[in-house]
Scaffold this motif. Sequence first.
Motif, short mmCIF file in Angstrom:
data_model
loop_
_atom_site.label_atom_id
_atom_site.label_comp_id
_atom_site.label_asym_id
_atom_site.label_seq_id
_atom_site.Cartn_x
_atom_site.Cartn_y
_atom_site.Cartn_z
N VAL A 100 0.83 -1.20 0.00
CA VAL A 100 0.00 0.00 0.00
C VAL A 100 0.87 1.25 0.00
O VAL A 100 0.62 2.20 -0.75
CB VAL A 100 -0.94 0.00 1.23
CG1 VAL A 100 -1.64 1.36 1.38
CG2 VAL A 100 -1.97 -1.11 1.11
N TYR A 135 -6.15 4.97 2.69
CA TYR A 135 -6.52 3.60 3.06
C TYR A 135 -7.34 3.61 4.35
O TYR A 135 -8.31 2.85 4.49
CB TYR A 135 -5.29 2.73 3.22
CG TYR A 135 -5.56 1.25 3.10
CD1 TYR A 135 -5.33 0.58 1.90
CD2 TYR A 135 -6.08 0.52 4.16
CE1 TYR A 135 -5.60 -0.77 1.77
CE2 TYR A 135 -6.35 -0.83 4.03
CZ TYR A 135 -6.10 -1.47 2.84
OH TYR A 135 -6.37 -2.80 2.72
N GLY A 184 -4.40 5.45 -2.24
CA GLY A 184 -4.57 4.65 -1.03
C GLY A 184 -6.02 4.27 -0.79
O GLY A 184 -6.32 3.15 -0.38
N GLY A 188 -7.80 0.42 -0.75
CA GLY A 188 -8.65 -0.09 0.33
C GLY A 188 -10.05 -0.43 -0.11
O GLY A 188 -10.71 -1.27 0.50
#
Length: 242
Positions: A100, A135, A184, A188
């Motif tokens: 990530v 995320y 990000g 997710g």
Amino acid sequence: MFTRTESFREFIRLYPIVSIIIIIHVVLYLFTVLPIFPNYWFFEHLSGVNLYIFEGEYWRLITPTFLHNGFAHMLFNSVTLLLFGPALERMLGGGKFLLVYLVSGLVANLATLFLEPLSYTHVGSSGAIFGLFGYYLAIIIFRKNWLSRQNSQIILVLCALSLVMTFVQPNINITAHLFGLIGGFLLGAIPYYKKGAMSDSIKGMANWAGPAGRRIKLQSPLKIFLWGIIFLIAIIGFLVQR
């Protein structure tokens, strides 16, 4: 969750990826100030220079993420990673956390490559760190049971302030911040992008606070409006900067 109480040895053992990244930050900074290498050697060979990337120096899409322009720049990004990286590393595991982080940084640098002039030069891990915030936002929306209401509010406030400061502070790579955040968030959200899963998650956002869910639900239109204003300001600021 975001308060660090571990000893130095415990921190390294529990959060090896965050520790390694911070060590790289510090070591590269020391290499840029100590008289071991010729002046600006690291900046000349590792910074993100769009022209050089187009000429084939593709490592510059990754290396700027670990290089910083000055002690304050390095310290701020390292402390931010120190505070908000460990919790996400524990949630995702070291391998996925690193993925990530690197992919968010890569997305930020690719956006900088295609949206900024050929002469544009940049360094810093802000794009990757904004990817972590992105995320976290995906977690708040799609995995609301992973974070408490208090921690979710901390992330939301921090993201809002960071977006505002992106357009207030000088010499900021606005493109990297925005696209790192988006990258990000998408990382997710991708696992939930299937029929019914995403809509169910969005419908369940009002309940992420637990017993207070009914009260939050009444306030959700206001929250959506405020976040819409923030992102609108971000887009306008980005266009004005161009």
